[in-house]
Motif scaffolding. Structure first.
Motif, PDB file in Angstrom:
ATOM      1  N   LEU A 179       0.529   6.797  -0.552  1.00 20.67           N
ATOM      2  CA  LEU A 179      -0.616   5.889  -0.412  1.00 20.67           C
ATOM      3  C   LEU A 179      -1.565   5.999  -1.596  1.00 20.67           C
ATOM      4  O   LEU A 179      -2.094   5.006  -2.091  1.00 20.67           O
ATOM      5  CB  LEU A 179      -1.366   6.201   0.888  1.00 20.67           C
ATOM      6  N   MET A 180      -1.765   7.231  -2.058  1.00 16.28           N
ATOM      7  CA  MET A 180      -2.666   7.425  -3.205  1.00 16.28           C
ATOM      8  C   MET A 180      -2.088   6.772  -4.450  1.00 16.28           C
ATOM      9  O   MET A 180      -2.806   6.193  -5.258  1.00 16.28           O
ATOM     10  CB  MET A 180      -2.897   8.921  -3.438  1.00 16.28           C
ATOM     11  N   LYS A 181      -0.753   6.852  -4.586  1.00 19.06           N
ATOM     12  CA  LYS A 181      -0.102   6.212  -5.726  1.00 19.06           C
ATOM     13  C   LYS A 181      -0.345   4.699  -5.668  1.00 19.06           C
ATOM     14  O   LYS A 181      -0.707   4.076  -6.673  1.00 19.06           O
ATOM     15  CB  LYS A 181       1.397   6.512  -5.687  1.00 19.06           C
ATOM     16  N   VAL A 182      -0.188   4.142  -4.460  1.00 14.58           N
ATOM     17  CA  VAL A 182      -0.434   2.707  -4.293  1.00 14.58           C
ATOM     18  C   VAL A 182      -1.869   2.373  -4.677  1.00 14.58           C
ATOM     19  O   VAL A 182      -2.128   1.410  -5.417  1.00 14.58           O
ATOM     20  CB  VAL A 182      -0.158   2.259  -2.838  1.00 14.58           C
ATOM     21  N   LEU A 183      -2.820   3.151  -4.210  1.00 18.11           N
ATOM     22  CA  LEU A 183      -4.238   2.862  -4.485  1.00 18.11           C
ATOM     23  C   LEU A 183      -4.537   2.926  -5.982  1.00 18.11           C
ATOM     24  O   LEU A 183      -5.267   2.084  -6.519  1.00 18.11           O
ATOM     25  CB  LEU A 183      -5.138   3.831  -3.726  1.00 18.11           C
ATOM     26  N   CYS A 184      -3.980   3.942  -6.656  1.00 19.73           N
ATOM     27  CA  CYS A 184      -4.225   4.072  -8.102  1.00 19.73           C
ATOM     28  C   CYS A 184      -3.689   2.854  -8.846  1.00 19.73           C
ATOM     29  O   CYS A 184      -4.364   2.280  -9.704  1.00 19.73           O
ATOM     30  CB  CYS A 184      -3.580   5.342  -8.649  1.00 19.73           C
ATOM     31  N   PHE A 185      -2.456   2.463  -8.504  1.00 27.46           N
ATOM     32  CA  PHE A 185      -1.879   1.312  -9.193  1.00 27.46           C
ATOM     33  C   PHE A 185      -2.576   0.011  -8.800  1.00 27.46           C
ATOM     34  O   PHE A 185      -2.703  -0.902  -9.604  1.00 27.46           O
ATOM     35  CB  PHE A 185      -0.376   1.228  -8.950  1.00 27.46           C
ATOM     36  N   ALA A 186      -3.033  -0.056  -7.537  1.00 30.76           N
ATOM     37  CA  ALA A 186      -3.748  -1.250  -7.096  1.00 30.76           C
ATOM     38  C   ALA A 186      -5.041  -1.411  -7.895  1.00 30.76           C
ATOM     39  O   ALA A 186      -5.383  -2.507  -8.348  1.00 30.76           O
ATOM     40  CB  ALA A 186      -4.050  -1.161  -5.610  1.00 30.76           C
ATOM     41  N   LEU A 187      -5.748  -0.303  -8.113  1.00 33.78           N
ATOM     42  CA  LEU A 187      -6.985  -0.356  -8.897  1.00 33.78           C
ATOM     43  C   LEU A 187      -6.684  -0.757 -10.347  1.00 33.78           C
ATOM     44  O   LEU A 187      -7.379  -1.583 -10.947  1.00 33.78           O
ATOM     45  CB  LEU A 187      -7.698   1.000  -8.850  1.00 33.78           C
ATOM     46  N   PHE A 188      -5.616  -0.168 -10.874  1.00 31.56           N
ATOM     47  CA  PHE A 188      -5.179  -0.492 -12.241  1.00 31.56           C
ATOM     48  C   PHE A 188      -4.883  -1.998 -12.351  1.00 31.56           C
ATOM     49  O   PHE A 188      -5.354  -2.679 -13.270  1.00 31.56           O
ATOM     50  CB  PHE A 188      -3.935   0.349 -12.559  1.00 31.56           C
ATOM     51  N   ALA A 189      -4.140  -2.516 -11.377  1.00 31.48           N
ATOM     52  CA  ALA A 189      -3.773  -3.936 -11.412  1.00 31.48           C
ATOM     53  C   ALA A 189      -5.002  -4.829 -11.225  1.00 31.48           C
ATOM     54  O   ALA A 189      -5.109  -5.887 -11.857  1.00 31.48           O
ATOM     55  CB  ALA A 189      -2.727  -4.237 -10.337  1.00 31.48           C
ATOM     56  N   ALA A 191      -6.560   1.009   6.192  1.00 32.80           N
ATOM     57  CA  ALA A 191      -6.543   1.976   5.095  1.00 32.80           C
ATOM     58  C   ALA A 191      -6.956   3.363   5.579  1.00 32.80           C
ATOM     59  O   ALA A 191      -6.407   4.377   5.148  1.00 32.80           O
ATOM     60  CB  ALA A 191      -7.464   1.517   3.971  1.00 32.80           C
ATOM     61  N   LEU A 192      -7.929   3.405   6.497  1.00 35.46           N
ATOM     62  CA  LEU A 192      -8.401   4.694   7.008  1.00 35.46           C
ATOM     63  C   LEU A 192      -7.344   5.366   7.886  1.00 35.46           C
ATOM     64  O   LEU A 192      -7.198   6.588   7.881  1.00 35.46           O
ATOM     65  CB  LEU A 192      -9.700   4.504   7.807  1.00 35.46           C
TER      66      LEU A 192
END
Lengths: 307, 274
Positions: free
Chosen positions: A26-36, A14-15
């Motif tokens: 990547l930020m989009k993925v992280l936001c949706f991952a947190l949402f999910a 991730a780093l």
């Protein structure tokens, strides 16, 4: 490979990821991952299918976007306000919804979310169809300029890790143990003296707050809060992400969100751009028919069988 | 007066859309006894249980527990007052381990069940007590197995251990030996006898051998109403009871064969031992 090594490898990946991949993706993925992950806390660990979770994502986005646009506050304050708003809506909606079970719970959450959708459509502070555009990212703690995508990425990564760890701890806490008992056999949990609605409500509020965190962060990343975030379509998408990745597993929603967002991005620039939703539909059908436990669930089964 | 009776129902009535499932039942359970509720299929035994533990609301009537009116209390509150039930279908948490099953019950008495920020390792404090309880029902060596993997009889034992973890004053057992083989029946029946030494037990049971062996008082239900009440000798001598069970006049010759208490179909066992 033990769990610690696995977790550190994922963290290292991730780093290093923005060296290879576009940070905004990547930020989009992280936001949706947190949402999910937040959604999965309810579906996978309490057995509650909320069909209106977009409202918490979107409320976080709108509140943070509105405050950042109109008041000179720092982004962490904006995010906290968004989280607080989502938690409050979660508390009210949760109170109304947890008394219902199964399909009725899903219907109540959907109805309440639609109500809120039309409120956001009409309310003057949301910008209606246009949404809130040009939301400034601001300076973190008044010091660090977030307008640089790479800096923003590490900020988003930190938020994701914090949210993820909170969910992990919640699942592996005395509270989480009661949640699992309720999921496994609600009547028995009641007969042991647990007032299950109170536990469901607390889980609902935690889930709503974290979905709000994902939304607030997303608003800063894209500098935009729009009706897309509160639309029921978004509520459906998070169900898809969670099921595809594997509900009730800790990494499933992350993998599911990564797959869906990645697929969408990939398709958007290819010849199938006009058929994205068709492809998504096919993916969903195949997932539900062929691997019910999701990607992570099936992987775990494979590992258990062979090692 | 109410001190002698731990549980009392007054004119308890439950109607389902015109059908009266429980009809004016006045049940009194004496403290420290084992009380059995029997009756043919559809007599309303489980409905009475659901009313007592508020999984159903009575249409009319009153419930008293230790002299306190619990007619309006909810299920969880009743459990916290010390009246804990089991279920007809074995009620375990299938994908938790056997140890965790018991711990969930022990945890209810702690104050950290809403702490989502605390590590679950804290719950290990209860392991000794949980193992002790498992040992008392012969499940110690299965502590780390998942409940779903236990054979049926052991699931029932686990359920009893879980119930005992709450240290209830009054235990409501819904057909504790249902669907069990001969050996399991005697294990569970011994267990109930042991448990009943310092507690009150109200149980629904089809196996009349078990009932005869364990209960101090038997209440016979038929079509939702109390047919008769008394000890085993009194009840089994009552011609109305024999008729209720067999559905014919009860002067047929008694069955010579050994009572088949392994038979899962209860009426057959009932006939045999009456």
């Amino acid at each position: 490979m033990n769990n610690k090594t696995l977790n550190f490898s994922i963290l290292a990946l991730a780093l290093a990821a923005p060296l290879v991949l576009y940070p905004v993706f990547l930020m989009k993925v992280l936001c949706f991952a947190l949402f999910a992950c937040a959604f999965n806390l309810l579906l996978g660990f309490v057995g509650l299918l909320s069909f209106g979770h977009a409202i918490f994502l979107g409320s976080g986005a709108y509140i943070t976007g509105h405050l950042m646009l109109n008041y000179s506050i720092t982004p962490e304050v904006g995010i906290l306000a968004g989280v607080g708003a989502s938690a409050l809506i979660g508390l009210i909606y949760g109170k109304l919804a947890v008394k219902r079970e199964g399909i009725y719970f899903a219907m109540v959450t959907l109805a309440l979310a639609q109500l809120m959708f039309f409120f956001y459509l009409q309310a003057p502070f949301t910008g209606g169809e246009d949404g809130l555009q040009g939301v400034p990212r601001g300076f973190l703690f008044g010091l660090i300029d977030l307008s640089d995508n790479l800096t923003m990425y590490y900020f988003v990564l930190a938020i994701f890790i914090a949210g993820f760890l909170l969910i992990y701890r919640t699942i592996h806490s005395p509270f989480g143990q009661v949640l699992k008992a309720i999921r496994e056999n609600e009547a028995r949990a009641i007969s042991l003296g647990y007032k299950v609605n109170n536990y469901k409500l607390q889980a609902f509020v935690i889930s709503a707050a974290l979905a709000g965190l994902a939304g607030s962060t997303k608003a800063l990343v894209f500098q935009l809060a729009s009706l897309n975030d509160v639309h029921w379509f978004m509520s459906g998408e998070v169900v898809l992400m969670t099921l595809l990745g594997g509900m009730g597993t800790i990494w499933g929603p992350v993998l599911g969100a990564g797959t869906i967002v990645g697929l969408q991005n990939f398709l958007a620039s290819g010849p199938l751009a006009n058929y994205i939703h068709v492809v998504m539909g096919v993916v969903f059908v195949v997932c539900v028919l062929a691997f019910r436990q999701g990607l992570v669930g099936e992987l775990q089964k494979l590992v258990r069988k062979n090692f | 007066m109410s001190q002698d009776y731990i549980l009392e129902t007054r004119n308890l009535i439950k109607e389902f859309k015109g059908f009266t499932a429980v009809d004016d039942v006045n049940l009194k359970v004496k403290r420290g006894t084992i009380h059995a509720l029997i009756g043919p299929n559809g007599a309303g035994k489980t409905t009475v249980f659901n009313l007592l533990t508020k999984f159903l609301n009575p249409t009319r009537g009153q419930l008293l527990y230790n002299g306190k009116d619990i007619t309006r209390a909810d299920s969880a509150t009743i459990a916290r007052m010390g009246m804990v039930r089991s279920f007809q279908i074995s009620a375990v948490f299938p994908h938790l381990t056997v140890l965790e099953n018991v711990r969930v019950a022990l945890q209810q008495k702690r104050n950290d069940s809403f702490f989502f920020w605390r590590s679950e390792k804290k719950l290990d404090e209860m392991n000794d007590r949980a193992i002790e309880l498992l040992d008392s029902v012969g499940l110690k060596e299965f502590a780390s197995a998942r409940a779903v993997d236990l054979p049926y009889g052991r699931k029932r034992s686990l359920e009893i251990a879980t119930t005992l973890a709450l240290d209830p004053e009054l235990l409501l057992l819904d057909e504790p030996t249902q669907g069990m083989g001969h050996e399991d029946v005697s294990v569970v029946s011994d267990l109930i006898k042991e448990v009943g030494k310092n507690r009150t037990i109200l149980m629904v049971e089809h196996n009349l051998n078990v009932v005869a062996d364990l209960s101090d008082t038997i209440t016979v239900l038929q079509r939702g109403a109390i047919l008769t009440e008394g000890d085993y000798a009194t009840v089994s001598a009552d011609p109305r009871v024999r008729e209720a069970y067999m559905g014919v006049e009860a002067d047929q010759p008694a069955n010579d064969e050994e009572p088949q208490d392994t038979t899962p179909t209860a009426p057959a066992a009932a006939e045999a031992s009456l």
